[in-house]
Design a protein around this motif. Structure first.
Motif, PDB file in Angstrom:
ATOM      1  N   SER A 104      50.832  36.386  48.146  1.00  0.00           N
ATOM      2  CA  SER A 104      52.102  35.960  47.559  1.00  0.00           C
ATOM      3  C   SER A 104      53.214  36.212  48.566  1.00  0.00           C
ATOM      4  CB  SER A 104      52.402  36.755  46.283  1.00  0.00           C
ATOM      5  OG  SER A 104      51.484  36.450  45.278  1.00  0.00           O
ATOM      6  N   ASN A 115      49.504  41.017  49.463  1.00  0.00           N
ATOM      7  CA  ASN A 115      48.313  40.708  48.673  1.00  0.00           C
ATOM      8  C   ASN A 115      48.744  40.460  47.236  1.00  0.00           C
ATOM      9  OD1 ASN A 115      46.211  40.983  50.622  1.00  0.00           O
ATOM     10  ND2 ASN A 115      46.478  43.199  50.536  1.00  0.00           N
ATOM     11  N   ASP A 116      48.155  39.481  46.604  1.00  0.00           N
ATOM     12  CA  ASP A 116      48.475  39.135  45.216  1.00  0.00           C
ATOM     13  C   ASP A 116      47.723  40.097  44.299  1.00  0.00           C
ATOM     14  OD1 ASP A 116      49.335  37.901  42.957  1.00  0.00           O
ATOM     15  OD2 ASP A 116      48.221  36.040  43.265  1.00  0.00           O
ATOM     16  N   GLN A 117      48.307  41.277  44.087  1.00  0.00           N
ATOM     17  CA  GLN A 117      47.675  42.346  43.312  1.00  0.00           C
ATOM     18  C   GLN A 117      48.667  42.902  42.293  1.00  0.00           C
ATOM     19  OE1 GLN A 117      44.474  43.511  43.688  1.00  0.00           O
ATOM     20  NE2 GLN A 117      44.130  41.929  45.235  1.00  0.00           N
ATOM     21  N   SER A 136      53.386  32.167  44.816  1.00  0.00           N
ATOM     22  CA  SER A 136      52.233  31.889  45.662  1.00  0.00           C
ATOM     23  C   SER A 136      52.687  31.528  47.064  1.00  0.00           C
ATOM     24  CB  SER A 136      51.440  30.714  45.093  1.00  0.00           C
ATOM     25  OG  SER A 136      51.029  31.006  43.784  1.00  0.00           O
TER      26      SER A 136
END
Length: 163
Positions: free
Chosen positions: A47, A13-15, A40
């Motif tokens: 990601s 997760n893109d966090q 990305s």
């Protein structure tokens, strides 16, 4: 079991903080990360991390299991277990007086690299390829004087059909 290089793709997760948690996991287990690239992926909100580390198969299995325990990790794939394409980008600033430039340009052409900046006493060369190609080019440029060297780390994908 002998130690060898493993290239691992980790979809996350893109966090904020995910990179720190993933890299911290390696450190806590005493495994070195040789390179890590993050960017990305093909899916919005996710990601992809490509991590290169050296160890035996047991280490790889242990790392995979531990990564899956992290809440933001979606998928872990050992890319190096399959035919893969791996690339890196390197910028190399080489001391090159005008009289030496033809020799340096010969090395650049041989590696299908390119000159991206010319200064009064130096050139900046960009080379894209497998890590061993970058290592080989750097070795040939050493005698001229490498003033600065920067590389991105490996990014990689499994060859062929989508996985």
């Amino acid at each position: 079991m002998s130690a060898r290089k493993h290239t691992i793709s980790v979809l996350v997760n893109d966090q904020p903080g995910v990179l720190q948690r993933v890299s911290g996991l390696f450190g806590r287990r005493g495994f070195n990360i040789e390179s890590i690239t993050v960017g990305s992926s093909e899916e919005a909100g996710l990601s992809r991390m490509v991590i290169v580390s050296t160890g035996d198969d047991r280490m790889l299995d242990q790392i995979s299991k531990q990564l899956y325990k992290l809440i933001d990790v979606i998928r872990v794939v050992n890319i190096s277990a399959q035919p893969m394409v791996a690339r890196e980008v390197a910028l190399i600033k080489v001391a090159a007086e005008p009289s030496q430039r033809p020799e340096v340009l010969g090395v650049v052409e041989t590696f299908r690299a390119s000159v991206v900046d010319i200064g009064p006493h130096s050139l900046i060369v960009q080379v894209i390829g497998a890590p061993d190609k970058i290592d080989a080019m750097a070795e040939l440029l050493k005698p001229y004087g490498i003033q600065e060297f920067s590389r991105t780390g490996v990014t990689a994908m499994i060859r062929g059909a989508a996985q």
